[in-house]
Scaffold this motif. Structure first.
Motif, PDB file in Angstrom:
ATOM      1  N   ILE A  46      21.475  49.508  28.052  1.00 19.67           N
ATOM      2  CA  ILE A  46      22.389  49.703  29.180  1.00 19.67           C
ATOM      3  C   ILE A  46      23.827  49.447  28.759  1.00 19.67           C
ATOM      4  O   ILE A  46      24.752  50.120  29.230  1.00 19.67           O
ATOM      5  CB  ILE A  46      21.941  48.836  30.364  1.00 19.67           C
ATOM      6  CG1 ILE A  46      20.638  49.408  30.889  1.00 19.67           C
ATOM      7  CG2 ILE A  46      22.980  48.815  31.453  1.00 19.67           C
ATOM      8  CD1 ILE A  46      20.135  48.796  32.119  1.00 19.67           C
ATOM      9  N   ALA A  47      24.028  48.500  27.822  1.00 20.03           N
ATOM     10  CA  ALA A  47      25.393  48.274  27.340  1.00 20.03           C
ATOM     11  C   ALA A  47      25.910  49.531  26.643  1.00 20.03           C
ATOM     12  O   ALA A  47      27.043  49.975  26.889  1.00 20.03           O
ATOM     13  CB  ALA A  47      25.419  47.081  26.397  1.00 20.03           C
ATOM     14  N   PHE A  48      25.066  50.128  25.787  1.00 23.57           N
ATOM     15  CA  PHE A  48      25.496  51.367  25.122  1.00 23.57           C
ATOM     16  C   PHE A  48      25.756  52.463  26.144  1.00 23.57           C
ATOM     17  O   PHE A  48      26.718  53.223  26.033  1.00 23.57           O
ATOM     18  CB  PHE A  48      24.436  51.825  24.122  1.00 23.57           C
ATOM     19  CG  PHE A  48      24.561  51.168  22.781  1.00 23.57           C
ATOM     20  CD1 PHE A  48      25.708  51.339  22.041  1.00 23.57           C
ATOM     21  CD2 PHE A  48      23.547  50.393  22.267  1.00 23.57           C
ATOM     22  CE1 PHE A  48      25.843  50.746  20.798  1.00 23.57           C
ATOM     23  CE2 PHE A  48      23.671  49.799  21.034  1.00 23.57           C
ATOM     24  CZ  PHE A  48      24.814  49.969  20.297  1.00 23.57           C
TER      25      PHE A  48
ATOM     26  N   ALA B  45      19.293  40.923  35.202  1.00 22.06           N
ATOM     27  CA  ALA B  45      19.624  41.826  36.318  1.00 22.06           C
ATOM     28  C   ALA B  45      21.107  41.728  36.652  1.00 22.06           C
ATOM     29  O   ALA B  45      21.766  42.746  36.908  1.00 22.06           O
ATOM     30  CB  ALA B  45      18.772  41.485  37.536  1.00 22.06           C
ATOM     31  N   GLY B  46      21.668  40.495  36.624  1.00 21.61           N
ATOM     32  CA  GLY B  46      23.090  40.336  36.885  1.00 21.61           C
ATOM     33  C   GLY B  46      23.934  41.057  35.850  1.00 21.61           C
ATOM     34  O   GLY B  46      24.948  41.691  36.183  1.00 21.61           O
ATOM     35  N   LEU B  47      23.514  40.983  34.576  1.00 25.70           N
ATOM     36  CA  LEU B  47      24.265  41.689  33.533  1.00 25.70           C
ATOM     37  C   LEU B  47      24.195  43.197  33.744  1.00 25.70           C
ATOM     38  O   LEU B  47      25.181  43.907  33.522  1.00 25.70           O
ATOM     39  CB  LEU B  47      23.721  41.327  32.161  1.00 25.70           C
ATOM     40  CG  LEU B  47      24.106  39.952  31.660  1.00 25.70           C
ATOM     41  CD1 LEU B  47      23.499  39.705  30.303  1.00 25.70           C
ATOM     42  CD2 LEU B  47      25.609  39.834  31.553  1.00 25.70           C
ATOM     43  N   PHE B  48      23.011  43.691  34.182  1.00 21.71           N
ATOM     44  CA  PHE B  48      22.907  45.122  34.479  1.00 21.71           C
ATOM     45  C   PHE B  48      23.925  45.502  35.549  1.00 21.71           C
ATOM     46  O   PHE B  48      24.596  46.531  35.442  1.00 21.71           O
ATOM     47  CB  PHE B  48      21.504  45.463  34.998  1.00 21.71           C
ATOM     48  CG  PHE B  48      20.435  45.480  33.936  1.00 21.71           C
ATOM     49  CD1 PHE B  48      20.735  45.174  32.629  1.00 21.71           C
ATOM     50  CD2 PHE B  48      19.131  45.801  34.258  1.00 21.71           C
ATOM     51  CE1 PHE B  48      19.758  45.183  31.653  1.00 21.71           C
ATOM     52  CE2 PHE B  48      18.151  45.811  33.294  1.00 21.71           C
ATOM     53  CZ  PHE B  48      18.462  45.508  31.995  1.00 21.71           C
ATOM     54  N   ALA B  49      24.033  44.645  36.578  1.00 22.91           N
ATOM     55  CA  ALA B  49      24.986  44.941  37.640  1.00 22.91           C
ATOM     56  C   ALA B  49      26.406  44.941  37.088  1.00 22.91           C
ATOM     57  O   ALA B  49      27.227  45.797  37.439  1.00 22.91           O
ATOM     58  CB  ALA B  49      24.839  43.937  38.771  1.00 22.91           C
ATOM     59  N   PHE B  55      21.260  50.690  40.054  1.00 22.51           N
ATOM     60  CA  PHE B  55      19.863  51.034  40.327  1.00 22.51           C
ATOM     61  C   PHE B  55      18.927  50.213  39.446  1.00 22.51           C
ATOM     62  O   PHE B  55      17.926  49.643  39.903  1.00 22.51           O
ATOM     63  CB  PHE B  55      19.648  52.530  40.081  1.00 22.51           C
ATOM     64  CG  PHE B  55      18.230  52.983  40.276  1.00 22.51           C
ATOM     65  CD1 PHE B  55      17.691  53.076  41.539  1.00 22.51           C
ATOM     66  CD2 PHE B  55      17.438  53.320  39.184  1.00 22.51           C
ATOM     67  CE1 PHE B  55      16.386  53.482  41.716  1.00 22.51           C
ATOM     68  CE2 PHE B  55      16.135  53.725  39.362  1.00 22.51           C
ATOM     69  CZ  PHE B  55      15.611  53.814  40.624  1.00 22.51           C
ATOM     70  N   LEU B  56      19.279  50.093  38.166  1.00 26.60           N
ATOM     71  CA  LEU B  56      18.396  49.362  37.260  1.00 26.60           C
ATOM     72  C   LEU B  56      18.406  47.871  37.549  1.00 26.60           C
ATOM     73  O   LEU B  56      17.394  47.193  37.328  1.00 26.60           O
ATOM     74  CB  LEU B  56      18.798  49.630  35.814  1.00 26.60           C
ATOM     75  CG  LEU B  56      18.142  50.900  35.324  1.00 26.60           C
ATOM     76  CD1 LEU B  56      18.807  51.420  34.095  1.00 26.60           C
ATOM     77  CD2 LEU B  56      16.678  50.641  35.041  1.00 26.60           C
ATOM     78  N   VAL B 123      35.205  54.134  31.935  1.00 28.03           N
ATOM     79  CA  VAL B 123      34.549  54.936  32.967  1.00 28.03           C
ATOM     80  C   VAL B 123      34.518  54.108  34.237  1.00 28.03           C
ATOM     81  O   VAL B 123      34.197  52.933  34.212  1.00 28.03           O
ATOM     82  CB  VAL B 123      33.113  55.291  32.542  1.00 28.03           C
ATOM     83  CG1 VAL B 123      32.504  56.246  33.547  1.00 28.03           C
ATOM     84  CG2 VAL B 123      33.101  55.895  31.165  1.00 28.03           C
ATOM     85  N   LYS B 124      34.888  54.766  35.321  1.00 27.86           N
ATOM     86  CA  LYS B 124      34.885  54.045  36.588  1.00 27.86           C
ATOM     87  C   LYS B 124      33.446  53.736  36.990  1.00 27.86           C
ATOM     88  O   LYS B 124      32.545  54.546  36.826  1.00 27.86           O
ATOM     89  CB  LYS B 124      35.546  54.912  37.664  1.00 27.86           C
ATOM     90  CG  LYS B 124      36.172  54.091  38.757  1.00 27.86           C
ATOM     91  CD  LYS B 124      37.138  54.967  39.569  1.00 27.86           C
ATOM     92  CE  LYS B 124      37.338  54.355  40.941  1.00 27.86           C
ATOM     93  NZ  LYS B 124      36.307  54.752  41.902  1.00 27.86           N
ATOM     94  N   ILE B 125      33.232  52.529  37.499  1.00 28.35           N
ATOM     95  CA  ILE B 125      31.884  52.166  37.939  1.00 28.35           C
ATOM     96  C   ILE B 125      31.576  52.900  39.233  1.00 28.35           C
ATOM     97  O   ILE B 125      32.328  52.816  40.203  1.00 28.35           O
ATOM     98  CB  ILE B 125      31.777  50.651  38.137  1.00 28.35           C
ATOM     99  CG1 ILE B 125      31.817  49.960  36.782  1.00 28.35           C
ATOM    100  CG2 ILE B 125      30.485  50.296  38.862  1.00 28.35           C
ATOM    101  CD1 ILE B 125      31.599  48.489  36.844  1.00 28.35           C
TER     102      ILE B 125
END
Lengths: 103, 174
Positions: A46-48, B45-49, B55-56, B123-125
């Motif tokens: 996901i970081a990439f 999960a927090g890092l994904f956010a 979504f992930l 890239v804009k989130i």
């Protein structure tokens, strides 16, 4: 935060998981450590994905999550069956395939 | 304002993940290990956010914490007693495993810090759910269907494993 930060955290997770798999004799802890390793890999995907501005990494992470769920369900069912048969989940006790040497 | 908070949040999440991961691996009590999964899954999960994968992050919460962690708790409770602290001799494994893991960690870290990564794209989130749905039904349709077949076979396989044992024990009782 730069990509390197996330990747460092990802390999830290992966390494801790690897230590758990190799070190602990308990099958359940080995399975939990495998989940940690998968989480680390997902984090790097996901970081990439974020730093490349590409969705493909997120798709890979999505499928990894699904496979991890399937793996946990079947693996834990097998572990519970092994426990009923042997009374333990220590991996060094499962030596049924080893030759018994008759003296 | 939000950008200046980012290192702080990242550090806290990293700390949570690191501590609970170490707990999973080194704790002698299986129940503690299973509950420490909670911290590490939530942190990831927090890092994904933070990385814009909303979504992930939700999938991680639902599947890992709602599904996998509960499954592990059940498995721990069904197999070994709560206070099970039995440990086998692990001195030989420590001597081999720790150096190997450290070598892996430091070589990968060296790789990460010495590689010239692509310049960061700003890239804009944005919400990702629609894009993921599009990809699932176009480019990734075949893997998507394969995964659904896999999940079905997992379901049937788990039921078959459990039922077999049930039938055997019934025969033993009769």
């Amino acid at each position: 935060m730069s990509l390197a930060h996330y990747l460092t955290l990802a390999i830290a997770l992966f390494t801790i998981g690897l230590i758990g798999v190799v070190l602990r004799r308990n099958l359940l802890v080995a399975f939990m450590s495998i989940e940690l390793m998968l989480n680390g890999v997902n984090l790097s995907f996901i970081a990439f994905s974020r730093y490349l501005g590409d969705m493909q990494g997120q798709m890979a992470a999505f499928f990894i999550v699904i496979l991890a769920a399937a793996e946990a369900a079947v693996g834990l069912a097998i572990i519970v069956l092994l426990f009923r048969r042997q009374g333990s989940v220590q991996s060094n006790l499962f030596q049924n395939l080893k030759d018994r040497i008759e003296v | 304002m939000l950008d200046s908070l980012q290192p702080l949040v990242f550090g806290m999440l990293a700390l949570i993940i690191f501590i609970s991961a170490a707990f999973i691996t080194f704790s002698r009590n299986l129940i503690y290990s299973a509950f420490a999964l909670l911290g590490s899954f939530t942190g990831v999960a927090g890092l994904f956010a933070m990385l814009g994968a909303d979504f992930l992050a939700v999938v991680q919460l639902l599947v890992y914490i709602g599904g996998i962690m509960v499954l592990y708790l059940f498995a721990v409770l069904m197999t070994s007693g709560i206070g099970d602290v039995r440990l086998t001799n692990r001195s030989i494994a420590v001597k081999i495993a720790l150096p190997l893991a450290l070598v892996l960690f430091f070589s990968l870290g060296k790789l990460i810090f010495e590689t010239e990564w692509f310049a960061q794209q700003t890239v804009k989130i944005a919400p990702t759910t629609a894009a993921i749905g599009d990809l699932l039904l176009t480019k990734y349709l075949l893997p998507f269907e394969l995964v659904s077949v896999l999940l079905l076979s997992t379901l049937i396989g788990s039921v078959a494993l459990a039922r077999q044992e049930l039938r055997n024990s019934k025969e033993n009782h009769d």
